[in-house]
Design a protein around this motif. Structure first.
Motif, PDB file in Angstrom:
ATOM      1  N   TYR A 182     -11.587  -3.083  -4.520  1.00 12.47           N
ATOM      2  CA  TYR A 182     -10.733  -3.368  -3.354  1.00 12.47           C
ATOM      3  C   TYR A 182      -9.718  -4.456  -3.676  1.00 12.47           C
ATOM      4  CZ  TYR A 182      -9.583  -5.001   1.397  1.00 12.47           C
ATOM      5  OH  TYR A 182      -8.938  -5.400   2.549  1.00 12.47           O
ATOM      6  N   ILE A 193      -5.508  -4.371  -3.942  1.00  7.77           N
ATOM      7  CA  ILE A 193      -4.645  -5.300  -3.211  1.00  7.77           C
ATOM      8  C   ILE A 193      -3.675  -5.990  -4.163  1.00  7.77           C
ATOM      9  CG2 ILE A 193      -4.596  -7.482  -1.935  1.00  7.77           C
ATOM     10  CD1 ILE A 193      -7.149  -6.651  -0.534  1.00  7.77           C
ATOM     11  N   SER A 219       5.151  -9.568   4.022  1.00 13.99           N
ATOM     12  CA  SER A 219       4.981  -8.118   3.849  1.00 13.99           C
ATOM     13  C   SER A 219       4.241  -7.803   2.553  1.00 13.99           C
ATOM     14  CB  SER A 219       6.338  -7.426   3.853  1.00 13.99           C
ATOM     15  OG  SER A 219       7.137  -7.866   2.763  1.00 13.99           O
ATOM     16  N   LEU A 235       0.501  -8.476   3.618  1.00 12.09           N
ATOM     17  CA  LEU A 235      -0.079  -7.627   4.672  1.00 12.09           C
ATOM     18  C   LEU A 235      -0.110  -6.152   4.269  1.00 12.09           C
ATOM     19  CD1 LEU A 235       1.397  -9.192   7.952  1.00 12.09           C
ATOM     20  CD2 LEU A 235      -0.857  -9.534   6.916  1.00 12.09           C
ATOM     21  N   VAL A 236       0.986  -5.653   3.702  1.00 12.15           N
ATOM     22  CA  VAL A 236       1.033  -4.238   3.321  1.00 12.15           C
ATOM     23  C   VAL A 236      -0.069  -3.889   2.326  1.00 12.15           C
ATOM     24  CG1 VAL A 236       2.403  -2.467   2.141  1.00 12.15           C
ATOM     25  CG2 VAL A 236       3.469  -3.936   3.856  1.00 12.15           C
ATOM     26  N   ILE A 254      -2.969  -5.305   1.920  1.00 12.15           N
ATOM     27  CA  ILE A 254      -4.273  -5.363   2.592  1.00 12.15           C
ATOM     28  C   ILE A 254      -4.498  -4.114   3.442  1.00 12.15           C
ATOM     29  CG2 ILE A 254      -5.605  -6.570   4.365  1.00 12.15           C
ATOM     30  CD1 ILE A 254      -4.429  -9.173   3.338  1.00 12.15           C
ATOM     31  N   VAL A 255      -3.465  -3.709   4.174  1.00  9.57           N
ATOM     32  CA  VAL A 255      -3.588  -2.533   5.046  1.00  9.57           C
ATOM     33  C   VAL A 255      -3.804  -1.267   4.218  1.00  9.57           C
ATOM     34  CG1 VAL A 255      -2.375  -1.060   6.691  1.00  9.57           C
ATOM     35  CG2 VAL A 255      -2.236  -3.546   6.912  1.00  9.57           C
ATOM     36  N   VAL A 256      -2.974  -1.066   3.214  1.00  8.25           N
ATOM     37  CA  VAL A 256      -3.074   0.147   2.392  1.00  8.25           C
ATOM     38  C   VAL A 256      -4.410   0.202   1.652  1.00  8.25           C
ATOM     39  CG1 VAL A 256      -2.092   1.385   0.428  1.00  8.25           C
ATOM     40  CG2 VAL A 256      -0.579   0.339   2.125  1.00  8.25           C
ATOM     41  N   SER A 257      -4.822  -0.929   1.093  1.00 15.58           N
ATOM     42  CA  SER A 257      -6.051  -0.968   0.296  1.00 15.58           C
ATOM     43  C   SER A 257      -7.304  -0.839   1.145  1.00 15.58           C
ATOM     44  CB  SER A 257      -6.112  -2.273  -0.500  1.00 15.58           C
ATOM     45  OG  SER A 257      -4.978  -2.411  -1.328  1.00 15.58           O
ATOM     46  N   SER A 258      -7.176  -1.036   2.440  1.00 18.90           N
ATOM     47  CA  SER A 258      -8.337  -0.944   3.326  1.00 18.90           C
ATOM     48  C   SER A 258      -8.733   0.491   3.636  1.00 18.90           C
ATOM     49  CB  SER A 258      -8.061  -1.699   4.635  1.00 18.90           C
ATOM     50  OG  SER A 258      -7.896  -3.085   4.397  1.00 18.90           O
ATOM     51  N   VAL A 259      -7.813   1.435   3.398  1.00 13.93           N
ATOM     52  CA  VAL A 259      -8.122   2.837   3.694  1.00 13.93           C
ATOM     53  C   VAL A 259      -9.305   3.337   2.861  1.00 13.93           C
ATOM     54  CG1 VAL A 259      -7.244   5.194   3.669  1.00 13.93           C
ATOM     55  CG2 VAL A 259      -5.771   3.330   4.455  1.00 13.93           C
TER      56      VAL A 259
END
Length: 322
Positions: free
Chosen positions: A91, A95, A131, A134-135, A137-142
């Protein structure tokens, strides 16, 4: 190595220790290189200048990525007890990879705006940083939500296999969340870099001195200052090609030579980011660099007087001239 999706897949061991040792060793070298570059930048207080901060952001992201590659050493002898830490490393690796990519995009964007539209987008620095955190973190959380992180055929990342069976979810997540976007970035940044180089060369060498930026000499100075930043997206465009080629094999066996090349290219991205910053500092701030190298005791001593330093360097200059 065979993959394990959860602790029910027992007796899972790492069989491709060579690749893990290779990527971990090169990752350690990359971490050291990036650390030296950042320490040098902060020592010379270059972080006060926007262009150096922009480069530093890229190097910081690169150093984090290389650091998590070093963590792969932990999984040379994998067993089920290491599954949670393997998920965490995969993870964090995703990131950090996205952070590097995002900062590289913003560098390209900044250079493009300056070269083509004569706009200095320095005021967008907060957007660049926020960005690029945050980007990723969001993408890698999927894959974290879908429980796709774990041991793969190479190291801990998004799995294409679970319990020894091919998993389409992980495969498509690799394509959608990394290889697909990086391919788009490769195309876009390559075109942007070509436009930037042509435009900046034209502005620096055209005969008219009444352009918006100023004289040709001013344009050449701006060109020298901005050109080192182009190294980061250029290096990305070059080193991302082997991993993209490797992914074209899908579920088919990948030639060992290509696997080794991909394993070298992944940490090399971080290594060249650190080297680029060191060269950038050395090229633009030659005087400061020479002072720090030639007078290390003077830089560290609080009792060293500025007038003595000027006198010493003047004598050295006279000596060198003769």
């Amino acid at each position: 190595m065979e993959a394990s999706a959860n602790t029910s897949c027992s007796n899972v061991t790492v069989t491709n220790g060579f690749l893990i040792r290779l990527v971990g060793s090169l990752g350690a070298v990359s971490v050291a290189t990036c650390l030296v570059a950042l320490c040098w930048l902060f020592y010379l207080k270059l972080y006060k200048q926007f262009l150096y901060r922009l480069a530093a952001y890229q190097v910081m992201g690169s150093m984090l990525h290389a650091l998590f590659l070093v963590c792969q050493f932990t999984f040379l002898e994998y067993d089920d007890s290491k599954y949670p830490s393997c998920v965490a490393v995969g993870y964090l690796l995703e990131i950090a990879g996205w952070m590097k990519a995002c900062f590289g995009c913003w560098i390209t964007f900044h250079l493009f705006c300056f070269a083509v539209f004569l706009k200095n987008m320095k005021k967008l620095e907060p957007l660049y940083v926020i960005s690029s955190i945050l980007v990723p973190i969001v993408v890698s959380s999927v894959p974290l939500i879908t429980k796709s992180y774990g041991p793969t055929d190479d190291w801990c990342w998004i799995q294409r296999k679970k319990c020894g069976k091919y998993d389409l979810t992980g495969f498509f997540e690799q394509i959608a969340l990394w290889y697909g976007p990086t391919f788009v970035l490769l195309v876009v940044q390559s075109i942007a870099m070509l436009i930037i180089m042509i435009t900046m060369y034209y502005r620096a060498h055209r005969k008219s001195d009444d352009d918006v930026i100023g004289s040709r000499e001013q344009n050449k100075k701006a060109l020298r200052q901005l050109l080192p930043l182009m190294v980061y997206p250029v290096v990305f465009c070059i080193l991302i090609i082997p991993p993209l080629i490797e992914r074209l094999y899908g579920f088919s066996p990948v030639p060992r030579g290509l696997l080794i090349l991909v394993t070298v290219c992944i940490p090399a991205w971080s290594f060249f980011a650190g080297v680029s910053l060191i060269v950038h500092i050395g090229a633009i701030r030659r005087t400061d660099v020479i002072a720090c190298i030639c007078t290390p005791l003077a830089c560290l001593s609080r009792t060293f007087q500025k007038k003595d330093y000027i006198s010493w360097t003047s004598k050295q200059s006279s000596f060198d001239d003769h």
